[in-house]
Each structure stands twice: as structure tokens, then as C-alpha cells.
Design a protein around this motif. Structure first.
Motif, PDB file in Angstrom:
ATOM      1  N   ALA A  25      26.693 -74.599   7.284  1.00  0.00           N
ATOM      2  CA  ALA A  25      26.985 -74.347   8.696  1.00  0.00           C
ATOM      3  C   ALA A  25      26.595 -72.911   9.031  1.00  0.00           C
ATOM      4  N   ARG A  26      26.280 -72.702  10.290  1.00  0.00           N
ATOM      5  CA  ARG A  26      25.929 -71.352  10.758  1.00  0.00           C
ATOM      6  C   ARG A  26      26.806 -71.051  11.964  1.00  0.00           C
ATOM      7  N   ARG A  27      27.471 -69.913  11.934  1.00  0.00           N
ATOM      8  CA  ARG A  27      28.346 -69.524  13.044  1.00  0.00           C
ATOM      9  C   ARG A  27      27.580 -68.608  13.982  1.00  0.00           C
ATOM     10  N   VAL A  28      27.590 -68.970  15.271  1.00  0.00           N
ATOM     11  CA  VAL A  28      26.819 -68.265  16.296  1.00  0.00           C
ATOM     12  C   VAL A  28      27.699 -68.079  17.527  1.00  0.00           C
ATOM     13  N   ILE A  29      27.541 -66.953  18.209  1.00  0.00           N
ATOM     14  CA  ILE A  29      28.128 -66.799  19.549  1.00  0.00           C
ATOM     15  C   ILE A  29      26.970 -66.760  20.525  1.00  0.00           C
ATOM     16  N   CYS A  30      26.971 -67.699  21.461  1.00  0.00           N
ATOM     17  CA  CYS A  30      25.891 -67.802  22.442  1.00  0.00           C
ATOM     18  C   CYS A  30      26.396 -67.353  23.813  1.00  0.00           C
ATOM     19  N   TYR A  31      25.651 -66.443  24.428  1.00  0.00           N
ATOM     20  CA  TYR A  31      26.008 -65.917  25.751  1.00  0.00           C
ATOM     21  C   TYR A  31      25.105 -66.474  26.849  1.00  0.00           C
ATOM     22  N   CYS A  32      24.333 -67.518  26.557  1.00  0.00           N
ATOM     23  CA  CYS A  32      23.356 -68.000  27.543  1.00  0.00           C
ATOM     24  C   CYS A  32      24.033 -68.528  28.805  1.00  0.00           C
ATOM     25  N   GLN A  33      23.276 -68.521  29.881  1.00  0.00           N
ATOM     26  CA  GLN A  33      23.788 -68.975  31.171  1.00  0.00           C
ATOM     27  C   GLN A  33      24.187 -70.441  31.127  1.00  0.00           C
ATOM     28  N   ASP A  34      23.441 -71.273  30.368  1.00  0.00           N
ATOM     29  CA  ASP A  34      23.771 -72.701  30.280  1.00  0.00           C
ATOM     30  C   ASP A  34      25.130 -72.922  29.611  1.00  0.00           C
ATOM     31  N   CYS A  35      25.418 -72.203  28.533  1.00  0.00           N
ATOM     32  CA  CYS A  35      26.728 -72.342  27.887  1.00  0.00           C
ATOM     33  C   CYS A  35      27.842 -71.916  28.847  1.00  0.00           C
ATOM     34  N   GLY A 129      32.751 -67.670   7.245  1.00  0.00           N
ATOM     35  CA  GLY A 129      32.369 -66.273   7.132  1.00  0.00           C
ATOM     36  C   GLY A 129      32.217 -65.658   8.515  1.00  0.00           C
ATOM     37  N   PRO A 130      31.583 -64.504   8.594  1.00  0.00           N
ATOM     38  CA  PRO A 130      31.448 -63.820   9.878  1.00  0.00           C
ATOM     39  C   PRO A 130      30.446 -64.511  10.801  1.00  0.00           C
ATOM     40  N   VAL A 131      30.449 -64.090  12.048  1.00  0.00           N
ATOM     41  CA  VAL A 131      29.443 -64.582  12.997  1.00  0.00           C
ATOM     42  C   VAL A 131      28.084 -64.072  12.518  1.00  0.00           C
ATOM     43  N   ARG A 132      27.150 -64.994  12.317  1.00  0.00           N
ATOM     44  CA  ARG A 132      25.839 -64.577  11.815  1.00  0.00           C
ATOM     45  C   ARG A 132      24.930 -64.088  12.932  1.00  0.00           C
ATOM     46  N   TYR A 133      25.029 -64.745  14.078  1.00  0.00           N
ATOM     47  CA  TYR A 133      24.153 -64.375  15.188  1.00  0.00           C
ATOM     48  C   TYR A 133      24.946 -64.302  16.484  1.00  0.00           C
ATOM     49  N   SER A 134      24.620 -63.308  17.281  1.00  0.00           N
ATOM     50  CA  SER A 134      25.090 -63.184  18.659  1.00  0.00           C
ATOM     51  C   SER A 134      23.818 -63.211  19.490  1.00  0.00           C
ATOM     52  N   ILE A 135      23.656 -64.287  20.276  1.00  0.00           N
ATOM     53  CA  ILE A 135      22.363 -64.495  20.952  1.00  0.00           C
ATOM     54  C   ILE A 135      22.507 -64.528  22.470  1.00  0.00           C
ATOM     55  N   MET A 136      21.388 -64.327  23.119  1.00  0.00           N
ATOM     56  CA  MET A 136      21.283 -64.348  24.582  1.00  0.00           C
ATOM     57  C   MET A 136      22.201 -63.312  25.220  1.00  0.00           C
ATOM     58  N   GLU A 137      22.283 -62.141  24.599  1.00  0.00           N
ATOM     59  CA  GLU A 137      23.170 -61.088  25.102  1.00  0.00           C
ATOM     60  C   GLU A 137      22.725 -60.530  26.454  1.00  0.00           C
ATOM     61  N   LYS A 138      21.538 -60.891  26.900  1.00  0.00           N
ATOM     62  CA  LYS A 138      21.093 -60.474  28.242  1.00  0.00           C
ATOM     63  C   LYS A 138      21.970 -61.108  29.324  1.00  0.00           C
ATOM     64  N   ASP A 139      22.664 -62.193  28.992  1.00  0.00           N
ATOM     65  CA  ASP A 139      23.519 -62.895  29.957  1.00  0.00           C
ATOM     66  C   ASP A 139      24.999 -62.539  29.832  1.00  0.00           C
ATOM     67  N   ILE A 140      25.298 -61.489  29.079  1.00  0.00           N
ATOM     68  CA  ILE A 140      26.692 -61.072  28.906  1.00  0.00           C
ATOM     69  C   ILE A 140      27.319 -60.749  30.267  1.00  0.00           C
ATOM     70  N   ILE A 141      28.579 -61.132  30.399  1.00  0.00           N
ATOM     71  CA  ILE A 141      29.366 -60.830  31.592  1.00  0.00           C
ATOM     72  C   ILE A 141      30.178 -59.570  31.302  1.00  0.00           C
ATOM     73  N   LYS A 142      30.189 -58.659  32.239  1.00  0.00           N
ATOM     74  CA  LYS A 142      30.998 -57.444  32.070  1.00  0.00           C
ATOM     75  C   LYS A 142      32.462 -57.814  32.248  1.00  0.00           C
ATOM     76  N   PRO A 143      33.319 -57.525  31.235  1.00  0.00           N
ATOM     77  CA  PRO A 143      34.743 -57.856  31.354  1.00  0.00           C
ATOM     78  C   PRO A 143      35.391 -57.139  32.535  1.00  0.00           C
ATOM     79  N   ALA A 158      20.940 -60.232  19.526  1.00  0.00           N
ATOM     80  CA  ALA A 158      19.665 -60.272  20.230  1.00  0.00           C
ATOM     81  C   ALA A 158      19.885 -60.552  21.709  1.00  0.00           C
ATOM     82  N   ASP A 159      19.060 -59.921  22.547  1.00  0.00           N
ATOM     83  CA  ASP A 159      19.116 -60.161  23.983  1.00  0.00           C
ATOM     84  C   ASP A 159      18.694 -61.578  24.342  1.00  0.00           C
ATOM     85  N   LYS A 160      17.767 -62.133  23.569  1.00  0.00           N
ATOM     86  CA  LYS A 160      17.278 -63.498  23.816  1.00  0.00           C
ATOM     87  C   LYS A 160      17.579 -64.339  22.591  1.00  0.00           C
TER      88      LYS A 160
END
Length: 197
Positions: A25-35, A129-143, A158-160
Motif C-alpha cells: 500500500a502507498r499512503r498519499v495526501i491529495c490536495y487536487c480540486q477533484d478530491c 508508515g508515514p505519508v509517502r507523497y503529498s500531491i497537487m499542493e497547488k490546490d491547497i486551501i489556506k486555513p 509536489a505542486d502537481k
């Protein structure tokens, strides 16, 4: 390897993800607009998305998942004609898995469908284990809170959608397809049609 129980929020849909480990398994946090849009369509953005708009996902194969209760409650939506299948439960709108399609051995299980989600760092951290990838960070929302919380850490950010992760996914898709890990598929019938509309 560990089996992880799966359960929607209200408990009407249950299942199990088998043989889960950092190697399967691979743990990912996705910030994309679709998610983010998917979480909002389910009216569950507050508990699906983190403070920055990210969704914590484990990437596994469909053959690792069995739905043991409430399979008839599963529904899907596609945010565009060529979009991925985004499965959820119609009883409580819990996201139940993201898939490219029936032929591809790829399933993204959103953290809300993991039964021990009330102890997320425990199960996801110890087993995956830890989050391996944080992707689509260009779509991050400012808290909106002050001071803002700390951004979840990842081994790679990665931004994309990073090329290295794409290569790993496509390599794994190829090898998993050859070894038949797209079947059985709890979300699609043997003829490749979705189990529900």
C-alpha cells in the motif's frame, strides 16, 4: 502484513482490506480540486479534508478489498465524463474508494472508510508508515484558523502530480495487471459494469 477493517460512518457498509503493509500500500495526501469537490458533493468536507483541503488515501489493489456487508449501498459518481469512479455509501455518504476503472488494479481508499479512523495516526502510521507523497499542493486551501495548523508531513511533496510517482504507479499497474490483481473487484461486476449506478 495486516488486515484492516473497513466501515462507513453509520456501519451499514463494512469490509476488509487484506494484506496491508508499506510494501502493498502507498499512503498519499491529495490536495487536487477533484478530491475537494468530491468531499463537498458528499457534504462531508469537514471530516474528509484536512485543514488545507487534503484527502488522506491509501493506494492498494481492488483484489485486496472485500465488501462483507451493505454492498448494495455503494454508489459512484464521476466529476467529469473521463473522470475516475468515486465510490461512496448512499446511507451516510462515506467515501468508499476511488478507481480508474474495472481493468486497472488501482484503488484509493479514503481514510474515512477505515474502521479505526477515530485513531488515524495509530493505524495509518503503524501499518502504512508515514505519508509517502503529498500531491497537487497547488490546490491547497489556506486555513481560516489563526494560528494555522502545521501542514501534514510527507516524504515527497509536489505542486502537481510528480513524474516519479506516476512512473511508480504505472509500473505497479502493469505488474499488478499481469498478476491479475484487478480481480476480484468489489466495485464492478465480472463483465466490467459498475455494481450500481
Amino acid at each position: 502484513m495486516t488486515d484492516i477493517p473497513l466501515k462507513c460512518t453509520c456501519g451499514e457498509v463494512k469490509g476488509i482490506a487484506r494484506n496491508i503493509s508499506p510494501h502493498t500500500a502507498r499512503r498519499v495526501i491529495c490536495y487536487c480540486q477533484d478530491c475537494q469537490d468530491f468531499a463537498r458533493k458528499l457534504d462531508r468536507a469537514d471530516d474528509i479534508l484536512n485543514a488545507f483541503g487534503g484527502t488522506d488515501i491509501i493506494q492498494i489493489t481492488p483484489s485486496q478489498v472485500e465488501i462483507t456487508l451493505g454492498k448494495d449501498r455503494l454508489r459512484y459518481l464521476k466529476l467529469s465524463e473521463k473522470g475516475i469512479y468515486r465510490w461512496y455509501t448512499d446511507c451516510c455518504k462515506t467515501p468508499a474508494g476511488n478507481m480508474i476503472g474495472p481493468k486497472f488494479p488501482f484503488l484509493g481508499v479514503v481514510h474515512n472508510f477505515i474502521a479505526q479512523n477515530d485513531a488515524p495516526n495509530d493505524i495509518r502510521g503503524k501499518i502504512l508508515g508515514p505519508v509517502r507523497y503529498s500531491i497537487m499542493e497547488k490546490d491547497i486551501i489556506k486555513p481560516l484558523v489563526t494560528p494555522p495548523p502545521e501542514m501534514p508531513r510527507a516524504e515527497h511533496s509536489a505542486d502537481k502530480f510528480p513524474l516519479g510517482l506516476m512512473i511508480k504507479i504505472f509500473t505497479r499497474l502493469f505488474l499488478d495487471t499481469l498478476s491479475g490483481k484487478n480481480k476480484p473487484n468489489p466495485y464492478f461486476k465480472p463483465d466490467g459494469t459498475p455494481i450500481s449506478e
